[in-house]
Design a protein around this motif. Structure first.
Motif, short mmCIF file in Angstrom:
data_model
loop_
_atom_site.label_atom_id
_atom_site.label_comp_id
_atom_site.label_asym_id
_atom_site.label_seq_id
_atom_site.Cartn_x
_atom_site.Cartn_y
_atom_site.Cartn_z
N LYS A 14 -16.57 0.23 4.45
CA LYS A 14 -15.68 -0.81 3.91
C LYS A 14 -14.22 -0.33 3.94
O LYS A 14 -13.30 -1.11 4.23
N GLN A 15 -14.03 0.94 3.65
CA GLN A 15 -12.66 1.48 3.67
C GLN A 15 -12.10 1.47 5.10
O GLN A 15 -10.90 1.28 5.30
N VAL A 16 -12.97 1.68 6.08
CA VAL A 16 -12.53 1.59 7.48
C VAL A 16 -11.99 0.19 7.75
O VAL A 16 -10.94 0.02 8.39
N ASP A 17 -12.71 -0.83 7.29
CA ASP A 17 -12.21 -2.21 7.42
C ASP A 17 -10.79 -2.33 6.86
O ASP A 17 -9.91 -2.94 7.48
N LEU A 18 -10.59 -1.77 5.68
CA LEU A 18 -9.30 -1.91 5.01
C LEU A 18 -8.20 -1.16 5.73
O LEU A 18 -7.06 -1.64 5.80
N THR A 19 -8.50 0.02 6.27
CA THR A 19 -7.47 0.75 7.01
C THR A 19 -7.01 -0.03 8.23
O THR A 19 -5.87 0.11 8.67
N LEU A 20 -7.89 -0.85 8.77
CA LEU A 20 -7.55 -1.61 9.99
C LEU A 20 -6.94 -2.97 9.69
O LEU A 20 -6.05 -3.43 10.42
N HIS A 21 -7.40 -3.62 8.61
CA HIS A 21 -7.05 -5.04 8.44
C HIS A 21 -6.58 -5.44 7.06
O HIS A 21 -6.37 -6.65 6.83
N ALA A 22 -6.42 -4.51 6.13
CA ALA A 22 -5.88 -4.90 4.83
C ALA A 22 -4.50 -5.52 4.99
O ALA A 22 -3.71 -5.12 5.86
N GLN A 23 -4.20 -6.49 4.14
CA GLN A 23 -2.97 -7.27 4.31
C GLN A 23 -1.71 -6.52 3.90
O GLN A 23 -0.61 -6.83 4.36
N ASP A 24 -1.84 -5.50 3.04
CA ASP A 24 -0.64 -4.80 2.58
C ASP A 24 -0.78 -3.30 2.80
O ASP A 24 -1.88 -2.75 2.86
N ALA A 25 0.37 -2.65 2.91
CA ALA A 25 0.42 -1.23 3.22
C ALA A 25 -0.21 -0.38 2.12
O ALA A 25 -0.85 0.64 2.40
N ASP A 26 -0.06 -0.79 0.86
CA ASP A 26 -0.62 -0.01 -0.24
C ASP A 26 -2.15 0.02 -0.16
O ASP A 26 -2.77 1.07 -0.41
N ARG A 50 -3.96 -0.30 2.54
CA ARG A 50 -4.34 0.54 3.67
C ARG A 50 -4.21 2.01 3.33
O ARG A 50 -5.07 2.83 3.67
N ALA A 51 -3.13 2.37 2.61
CA ALA A 51 -2.93 3.77 2.23
C ALA A 51 -4.01 4.22 1.24
O ALA A 51 -4.52 5.35 1.34
N GLY A 65 -3.06 16.65 -4.12
CA GLY A 65 -4.47 16.32 -4.22
C GLY A 65 -4.74 14.82 -4.19
O GLY A 65 -5.63 14.31 -4.86
N GLU A 66 -3.97 14.06 -3.39
CA GLU A 66 -4.09 12.61 -3.38
C GLU A 66 -5.49 12.13 -2.98
O GLU A 66 -5.96 11.11 -3.46
N ALA A 67 -6.14 12.88 -2.09
CA ALA A 67 -7.44 12.42 -1.59
C ALA A 67 -8.45 12.33 -2.72
O ALA A 67 -9.16 11.32 -2.86
N LEU A 68 -8.56 13.37 -3.53
CA LEU A 68 -9.48 13.34 -4.67
C LEU A 68 -9.01 12.34 -5.72
O LEU A 68 -9.81 11.66 -6.36
N GLY A 69 -7.69 12.23 -5.89
CA GLY A 69 -7.14 11.41 -6.97
C GLY A 69 -7.59 9.97 -6.93
O GLY A 69 -7.92 9.38 -7.97
N GLY A 70 -7.64 9.37 -5.75
CA GLY A 70 -8.02 7.97 -5.65
C GLY A 70 -9.45 7.73 -6.09
O GLY A 70 -9.73 6.77 -6.83
N PHE A 71 -10.36 8.58 -5.65
CA PHE A 71 -11.75 8.42 -6.05
C PHE A 71 -11.93 8.76 -7.53
O PHE A 71 -12.66 8.07 -8.24
N ARG A 72 -11.25 9.80 -8.00
CA ARG A 72 -11.32 10.18 -9.40
C ARG A 72 -10.89 9.02 -10.30
O ARG A 72 -11.52 8.72 -11.31
#
Length: 599
Positions: A369-381, A383-384, A461-468
């Motif tokens: 699902k996150q792959v979908d969002l990286t490709l087609h989410a409507q806003d940059a935030d 996607r990031a 540590g942004e990668a862990l932060g989002g899931f945390r």
């Protein structure tokens, strides 16, 4: 012998109910018109194909294997006809861009369907899935001319694709790549070198094979900053789309393997093979990561598929095999013994398979699902945010799902007892086939180093932060829900503990650089149990809501609650062991001198 049947109800529970894929598609792919009925219809048709066309070739393909004669590889009997049927049904084009003949459906839907292919016949599935990685790489980095020339054939399955990284002297360490590309006068390149372990590297199932190859230009700097990426077709493709008869790439041999014997793993020789640069010179590794990240998520789903296969065989056997009596009294008094499902240890093994497989399924589907969002989410935030979640979860999903699948496959052998060691039951083949998934696209140790060293310990540590933050929010939302306490309490407890682990490791690494590598696998495994705990908690909430709404499927949802409870009580405590090991440091690993290991 029990044959694989697609677990459509379990898949839809994870895909639609726990993860809300229909509302996700409404928001991200409104033009695709993908609703629940559409998903159901597509899944039913794919299940029929897998059960009717691929399952019958599962054992025969393994026993016959691939053959090579005068440098030409032939797939096992029935594979070519099955692949032609696969293409005629339009399956390769599910998630392809409509511009190139695809159906334009969401990538996550196409990825979810691949689980069925792998469970039904892993060896066959790889001929198609590698093509998707080749297609995605050309879509992302190719020129318009390259896209027009190669993508329509890759999308409809007429041609297949491969990823060519490994060389005899070069596996994970791509600094050691020697394959070279010399410029030709017409703008193409002549490639020289040998690539090994190339899955689906040659076969007779498609008209052409598009190899995506790492090589060095003559002026390349040393190391990974000097690697470029090339399209090198097995048969050269002219500008008008015509294909030359002579082979542009030669197959030196096929590997004699432990498993997935129906897939040709080849040694490919590039002896002046004509190829074309993709992307910028010396930046090929960055471009190849498009393929590699796609492959890592594909391998995570391979783990789910093998876990499911082991579970299905174990479950059926445990319900039928008679041996011993239940400790509480006979449940089959008219028979000579009770089915082994009555024994607590057999139930332990079955529930472990269920909890690990279904938990890994939710994790893998969430990543897609996150792959979908990286490709087609409507806003940059958005996607990031999806990119950060994928950065953390991809190595966890790839490594933990495959480690769990190997455990599930081995538990199937244990459930079968001596019969599990015998070929005709199919469980020993599952063990052999799944073993490669723990090596593909970087071993568990490599994924662990990527997770801890490159993702979690990077600045901020942004990668862990989002899931945390996602876990914290879910726990906070359910804090006052007494019915969820048995799931939230252990999840929150591990959440609070895992948060500071990386910082402790980083502090130790200042004194000894070996600390990060020594801790990496235990950190990844603890992260895997933590991640699955979150998804099982979400699954429990989904099941509770369905039961409260008066569902007619009470047995189904009560089973989900029971498995979630088993996971929290019996499997999540495994994380404690990994965390305890992290506190020990690297001295017991590195204290012995190297020559002490010599015979």
């Amino acid at each position: 012998m029990t044959e694989y049947r697609a677990p459509i109800r379990d898949m839809r529970f994870a895909f639609e109910e726990v993860l809300g894929s229909v509302s996700h598609y409404d928001a991200v792919y409104p033009e695709a018109g993908v609703d629940s009925d559409t998903i159901a219809a597509i899944m039913e048709e794919r299940a029929k194909f897998c059960e009717n066309e691929l399952v019958p070739l599962y054992r025969s393909g393994d026993e016959q294997g691939c053959t090579i004669t005068d440098g030409v590889v032939t797939a096992p009997d029935g594979f070519r006809a099955a692949y032609e049927a696969y293409c005629e049904a339009g399956w390769p084009s599910i998630a392809g861009h409509e511009e190139f003949g695809g159906q334009g459906l969401p990538p996550s839907l196409g990825s979810m369907l691949q689980e069925m292919n792998v469970s039904a016949n892993h060896a066959f599935s790889m001929y198609a899935t590698l093509s998707e990685g080749a297609r995605e790489t050309i879509e992302a980095h190719g020129t318009d001319a390259q896209k027009a020339l190669y993508l329509p054939k890759l999308v409809d399955g007429t041609w297949t694709g491969t990823m060519c990284l490994t060389e005899p002297q070069c596996g994970t360490d791509l600094n050691l790549v020697r394959c070279r590309a010399e410029p030709n006068d017409d703008g193409s390149y002549a490639l020289h070198g040998t690539k090994i372990f190339i899955s689906a590297g040659d076969h007779d199932m498609a008209d052409n094979i598009v190899h995506i190859v790492l090589a060095r230009l003559p002026d390349a700097p040393a190391g990974t900053k000097g690697i470029s990426l090339f399209i090198v077709p097995r048969h050269h493709v002219n500008a008008d789309g015509s294909v030359e008869e002579a082979r542009n790439v030669q197959t030196g041999s096929i590997e004699h393997k432990m498993g997935i014997c129906g897939n040709a793993t080849c040694v490919l020789n590039f002896d002046g093979s004509k190829g074309y640069l993709i992307g910028e010179p010396h930046k090929g590794l960055r471009a190849m990561f498009t393929f590699m990240n796609s492959a890592r998520m594909g391998v995570a789903l391979e783990g789910v598929a093998h876990g499911e296969l082991g579970l299905q065989k174990s479950r059926a056997y445990a319900l039928e095999r008679l041996s011993g009596r239940a400790a509480t009294g006979p449940v089959n008094p008219d028979g000579p013994a009770d089915p082994i499902i009555v024994h607590p240890d057999v139930r332990r093994m079955l529930l472990t398979q269920m909890a690990l497989t279904e938990g890994s399924r939710m994790l893998s589907y969430f990543c897609n699902k996150q792959v979908d969002l990286t490709l087609h989410a409507q806003d940059a935030d958005s996607r990031a945010e999806a990119n950060d979640l994928l950065a953390y979860l991809t190595p966890v999903a790839k490594a933990f799902a495959t480690e769990s699948a190997f455990e599930s496959a081995n538990l199937a052998v244990q459930v079968f007892g001596g019969h599990g060691f015998i070929r005709e039951w199919g469980v020993e083949q599952n063990v052999r086939d799944v073993r490669i998934t723990m090596l593909y696209e970087g071993t568990t140790g490599i994924q662990a180093l990527d997770l801890l060293g490159r993702k979690v310990l990077r600045p901020g540590g942004e990668a862990l932060g989002g899931f945390r933050d996602m876990v914290q929010s879910f726990c906070d939302e359910q804090a006052g829900n007494a019915a969820m306490a048995e799931f939230i309490t252990p999840l929150r407890g591990l959440h609070d503990r895992i948060d500071g682990l990386a910082q402790d490791i980083a502090e130790k690494a200042q004194a000894n650089p070996n600390e990060v590598a020594a801790a990496a696998v235990d950190y990844l495994m603890a992260s895997g149990y933590y991640t699955l705990a979150y998804f099982w908690a979400r699954a429990a909430k989904t099941a509770q809501d369905a039961l409260a709404a008066g569902t007619s499927e009470q047995d189904f949802y009560n089973t989900k609650l029971a498995v979630a409870r088993f996971y929290m009580q019996r499997l999540l405590p495994r994380a404690d062991t990994h965390i305890s090991v992290l506190g020990v440091g690297c001295e017991s690993l590195m204290g012995l001198p190297d020559d002490a290991f010599a015979v």
